[in-house]
Scaffold this motif. Sequence first.
Motif, PDB file in Angstrom:
ATOM      1  N   LEU A  14       5.966   1.455  17.537  1.00  0.00           N
ATOM      2  CA  LEU A  14       6.619   0.514  16.613  1.00  0.00           C
ATOM      3  C   LEU A  14       7.828  -0.179  17.238  1.00  0.00           C
ATOM      4  O   LEU A  14       8.315  -1.175  16.701  1.00  0.00           O
TER       5      LEU A  14
ATOM      6  N   ASP B 262      10.106  -3.485  12.019  1.00  0.00           N
ATOM      7  CA  ASP B 262       9.621  -2.986  13.303  1.00  0.00           C
ATOM      8  C   ASP B 262       8.944  -4.114  14.087  1.00  0.00           C
ATOM      9  O   ASP B 262       8.870  -5.254  13.637  1.00  0.00           O
TER      10      ASP B 262
ATOM     11  N   GLU C  25       6.228  -5.897  12.147  1.00  0.00           N
ATOM     12  CA  GLU C  25       6.732  -6.654  10.995  1.00  0.00           C
ATOM     13  C   GLU C  25       7.486  -7.915  11.424  1.00  0.00           C
ATOM     14  O   GLU C  25       7.628  -8.845  10.642  1.00  0.00           O
TER      15      GLU C  25
ATOM     16  N   ALA D 150      -7.239  -0.615  11.074  1.00  0.00           N
ATOM     17  CA  ALA D 150      -5.965  -1.245  11.460  1.00  0.00           C
ATOM     18  C   ALA D 150      -5.980  -1.649  12.928  1.00  0.00           C
ATOM     19  O   ALA D 150      -5.400  -2.676  13.300  1.00  0.00           O
ATOM     20  N   SER D 151      -6.649  -0.877  13.773  1.00  0.00           N
ATOM     21  CA  SER D 151      -6.717  -1.249  15.189  1.00  0.00           C
ATOM     22  C   SER D 151      -7.576  -2.502  15.375  1.00  0.00           C
ATOM     23  O   SER D 151      -7.251  -3.374  16.184  1.00  0.00           O
TER      24      SER D 151
ATOM     25  N   ARG E 218       4.369   7.200  17.551  1.00  0.00           N
ATOM     26  CA  ARG E 218       4.618   6.146  16.544  1.00  0.00           C
ATOM     27  C   ARG E 218       5.939   5.422  16.842  1.00  0.00           C
ATOM     28  O   ARG E 218       6.004   4.194  16.775  1.00  0.00           O
TER      29      ARG E 218
ATOM     30  N   PRO F 239       0.054   4.943  12.833  1.00  0.00           N
ATOM     31  CA  PRO F 239       0.066   5.964  13.867  1.00  0.00           C
ATOM     32  C   PRO F 239       0.950   7.127  13.435  1.00  0.00           C
ATOM     33  O   PRO F 239       1.978   6.920  12.801  1.00  0.00           O
TER      34      PRO F 239
ATOM     35  N   ARG G 185      -4.853   8.721  17.462  1.00  0.00           N
ATOM     36  CA  ARG G 185      -5.920   8.956  16.462  1.00  0.00           C
ATOM     37  C   ARG G 185      -6.779  10.158  16.846  1.00  0.00           C
ATOM     38  O   ARG G 185      -7.174  10.945  15.976  1.00  0.00           O
TER      39      ARG G 185
ATOM     40  N   LYS H  40       0.819  -1.219   0.000  1.00  0.00           N
ATOM     41  CA  LYS H  40       0.000   0.000   0.000  1.00  0.00           C
ATOM     42  C   LYS H  40       0.849   1.264   0.000  1.00  0.00           C
ATOM     43  O   LYS H  40       0.495   2.244  -0.635  1.00  0.00           O
TER      44      LYS H  40
HETATM   45  P1  TYD Z   1       2.919   0.874   8.310  1.00  0.00           P
HETATM   46  O1  TYD Z   1       1.708   1.685   8.103  1.00  0.00           O
HETATM   47  O2  TYD Z   1       2.943  -0.463   7.647  1.00  0.00           O
HETATM   48  O3  TYD Z   1       4.135   1.770   7.940  1.00  0.00           O
HETATM   49  P2  TYD Z   1       5.474   1.350   7.181  1.00  0.00           P
HETATM   50  O4  TYD Z   1       5.024   1.149   5.771  1.00  0.00           O
HETATM   51  O5  TYD Z   1       6.339   2.543   7.417  1.00  0.00           O
HETATM   52  O6  TYD Z   1       5.965   0.085   7.858  1.00  0.00           O
HETATM   53  O7  TYD Z   1       3.308   0.621   9.854  1.00  0.00           O
HETATM   54  C1  TYD Z   1       2.532   0.894  10.894  1.00  0.00           C
HETATM   55  C2  TYD Z   1       2.378  -0.349  11.753  1.00  0.00           C
HETATM   56  O8  TYD Z   1       1.470  -0.016  12.795  1.00  0.00           O
HETATM   57  C3  TYD Z   1       1.784  -1.537  11.017  1.00  0.00           C
HETATM   58  O9  TYD Z   1       2.557  -2.697  11.285  1.00  0.00           O
HETATM   59  C4  TYD Z   1       0.424  -1.725  11.618  1.00  0.00           C
HETATM   60  C5  TYD Z   1       0.492  -1.029  12.936  1.00  0.00           C
HETATM   61  N1  TYD Z   1      -0.787  -0.433  13.366  1.00  0.00           N
HETATM   62  C6  TYD Z   1      -1.535  -1.073  14.334  1.00  0.00           C
HETATM   63  O10 TYD Z   1      -1.140  -2.132  14.836  1.00  0.00           O
HETATM   64  N2  TYD Z   1      -2.712  -0.516  14.752  1.00  0.00           N
HETATM   65  C7  TYD Z   1      -3.191   0.660  14.245  1.00  0.00           C
HETATM   66  O11 TYD Z   1      -4.272   1.157  14.651  1.00  0.00           O
HETATM   67  C8  TYD Z   1      -2.395   1.318  13.245  1.00  0.00           C
HETATM   68  C9  TYD Z   1      -2.866   2.624  12.665  1.00  0.00           C
HETATM   69  C10 TYD Z   1      -1.206   0.736  12.821  1.00  0.00           C
END
Ligand code: TYD
Length: 206
Positions: A58, A154, A157, A101-102, A54, A44, A75, A21
């Motif tokens: 992470l 992170d 990941e 995502a949450s 964030r 975040p 948020r 994405k």
């Molecule tokens: P991501 O959006 O994938 O950023 P990048 O492409 O820089 O890695 O990373 C944000 C991470 O945060 C992703 O692993 C999902 C997590 N996340 C949650 O667990 N809960 C949430 O509400 C949000 C917004 C993100």
Amino acid sequence: MLQKMTGSKFITFEGIDGAGKSTHIAWFVDTLRQKGEVLLTREPGGTPLGENLREMLLNYPMHPETEAMLMFATRLEHVEKVIKPALQQGIRVVSDRFSDASFAYQGGGRGVNMDKLEQLEHWVHGDLQPDLTLLFDLPVEIARQRLSNNLTLDRFEQEKSNFFERVRQAYLKRSQQFPQRFVLIDATKTPDKVKEKLEEIILTHC
Ligand code: TYD
């Protein structure tokens, strides 16, 4: 398929890590700018406080419910200080992740009670939902292969495949629950094919 044909103002991008994405969002926003001003933001993050949080979210291990509450705290700041003011000025907002995502990561992945997440959602943005959510969907194993090219991973990941399988399933369930705003993007397709799909979405929904 969406009923509403045009006019989406608040658009969110979602999907498991490795779905691609982030690669497509910049192109999507550049193309959407032909229709007017667009604000690209992310979660975040999205505010100075949010970007600091964030870093913590992470990288620091924490209780799953702490994680959920911090996601919603960042948020609230984001919604009140960035998203709503932009929408009120008629600016389109594209956010790299939002509350789905949450529900997917903290709810599906970590097992936080969905009712508790709904309460937080209601508190933080009971009066605001995305008009359009693009869910980049693909099998976990393909996403894992793509992530293996990254030099640093992170805290999210680094999770195992079964975590991402739960996240993926929770996302798909959300898309069935809210079919009026979700569009599924087949993220196994080549970048060019995905772009074609995004172009069609801009024409028909934005
Ligand atoms: P991501 O959006 O994938 O950023 P990048 O492409 O820089 O890695 O990373 C944000 C991470 O945060 C992703 O692993 C999902 C997590 N996340 C949650 O667990 N809960 C949430 O509400 C949000 C917004 C993100």
